[in-house]
Motif scaffolding. Sequence first.
Motif, PDB file in Angstrom:
ATOM      1  N   GLN A   7       0.600  -1.078   0.022  1.00  0.00           N
ATOM      2  CA  GLN A   7      -0.148  -0.244   0.001  1.00  0.00           C
ATOM      3  C   GLN A   7       0.983   1.227   0.068  1.00  0.00           C
ATOM      4  OE1 GLN A   7      -3.312   0.025  -0.516  1.00  0.00           O
ATOM      5  NE2 GLN A   7      -2.710   2.435  -0.942  1.00  0.00           N
ATOM      6  N   THR A   8       1.810   1.171   0.459  1.00  0.00           N
ATOM      7  CA  THR A   8       3.101   2.505   0.747  1.00  0.00           C
ATOM      8  C   THR A   8       3.283   2.857  -0.754  1.00  0.00           C
ATOM      9  OG1 THR A   8       3.598   2.087   2.153  1.00  0.00           O
ATOM     10  CG2 THR A   8       5.226   3.164   1.459  1.00  0.00           C
ATOM     11  N   ILE A   9       3.523   1.815  -1.652  1.00  0.00           N
ATOM     12  CA  ILE A   9       4.388   1.589  -2.671  1.00  0.00           C
ATOM     13  C   ILE A   9       3.726   2.257  -3.508  1.00  0.00           C
ATOM     14  CG2 ILE A   9       5.308   0.419  -4.830  1.00  0.00           C
ATOM     15  CD1 ILE A   9       6.878  -1.586  -3.045  1.00  0.00           C
ATOM     16  N   ILE A  10       2.189   2.227  -3.497  1.00  0.00           N
ATOM     17  CA  ILE A  10       0.565   2.686  -4.825  1.00  0.00           C
ATOM     18  C   ILE A  10       0.215   3.975  -4.034  1.00  0.00           C
ATOM     19  CG2 ILE A  10      -1.703   1.300  -4.788  1.00  0.00           C
ATOM     20  CD1 ILE A  10      -1.529  -1.609  -4.373  1.00  0.00           C
ATOM     21  N   THR A  11       0.776   4.258  -2.519  1.00  0.00           N
ATOM     22  CA  THR A  11       0.307   5.307  -2.341  1.00  0.00           C
ATOM     23  C   THR A  11       1.293   6.144  -3.332  1.00  0.00           C
ATOM     24  OG1 THR A  11      -0.342   4.085  -0.539  1.00  0.00           O
ATOM     25  CG2 THR A  11       0.280   7.065  -0.424  1.00  0.00           C
ATOM     26  N   GLU A  12       2.845   6.113  -2.903  1.00  0.00           N
ATOM     27  CA  GLU A  12       3.981   6.521  -3.659  1.00  0.00           C
ATOM     28  C   GLU A  12       3.953   6.748  -4.870  1.00  0.00           C
ATOM     29  OE1 GLU A  12       6.796   9.566  -3.261  1.00  0.00           O
ATOM     30  OE2 GLU A  12       5.895   8.167  -1.695  1.00  0.00           O
ATOM     31  N   LEU A  52       1.586  -1.591 -12.326  1.00  0.00           N
ATOM     32  CA  LEU A  52       2.041  -1.428 -11.156  1.00  0.00           C
ATOM     33  C   LEU A  52       1.226  -1.320  -9.900  1.00  0.00           C
ATOM     34  CD1 LEU A  52       5.633   0.068  -8.754  1.00  0.00           C
ATOM     35  CD2 LEU A  52       3.344   0.784  -8.492  1.00  0.00           C
ATOM     36  N   GLN A  53      -0.094  -0.317  -9.598  1.00  0.00           N
ATOM     37  CA  GLN A  53      -0.653  -0.513  -8.865  1.00  0.00           C
ATOM     38  C   GLN A  53      -1.351  -1.225  -9.000  1.00  0.00           C
ATOM     39  OE1 GLN A  53      -2.467   3.422 -10.420  1.00  0.00           O
ATOM     40  NE2 GLN A  53      -0.665   3.910  -9.088  1.00  0.00           N
ATOM     41  N   ASN A  57      -1.990  -4.573  -6.140  1.00  0.00           N
ATOM     42  CA  ASN A  57      -3.529  -4.707  -5.159  1.00  0.00           C
ATOM     43  C   ASN A  57      -3.206  -5.627  -4.143  1.00  0.00           C
ATOM     44  OD1 ASN A  57      -5.695  -4.349  -4.505  1.00  0.00           O
ATOM     45  ND2 ASN A  57      -6.292  -3.793  -6.579  1.00  0.00           N
ATOM     46  N   THR A  58      -3.537  -5.387  -2.829  1.00  0.00           N
ATOM     47  CA  THR A  58      -3.491  -6.091  -1.668  1.00  0.00           C
ATOM     48  C   THR A  58      -4.517  -6.790  -1.598  1.00  0.00           C
ATOM     49  OG1 THR A  58      -4.868  -4.874  -0.894  1.00  0.00           O
ATOM     50  CG2 THR A  58      -2.377  -4.748  -0.228  1.00  0.00           C
TER      51      THR A  58
END
Length: 101
Positions: A7-12, A52-53, A57-58
């Motif tokens: 989630q940190t990577i997705i947010t970034e 990437l997103q 995705n979780t």
Amino acid sequence: MDNEQKQTIITESWKHHNAIEAASLTLEASSKDPQWPEKQRLLLADMALHLLQTALNTEALDNDKLRNNLYAILTISELYLPDADLAHAKEKLLSFESMED
């Protein structure tokens, strides 16, 4: 990699996506303009971030989003790799879609 890291990577990645999209919108280029390849490169980067997103995705991997991401990347890449027969790869992606329906 745990879900928090994902989630940190997705947010970034959304920060990068927004910067790339803003840069793309400043290029008012059509396919005949000299700036067109640069605009397409920005679009390619944008689509790579969407991939990437989708991949991180979780939730369970969304095959439709994955297929759409890959199709868009292949479509844009045809400009840079005209001899790679990416149209054939795109057809395969579409036939995979019809087999699932």
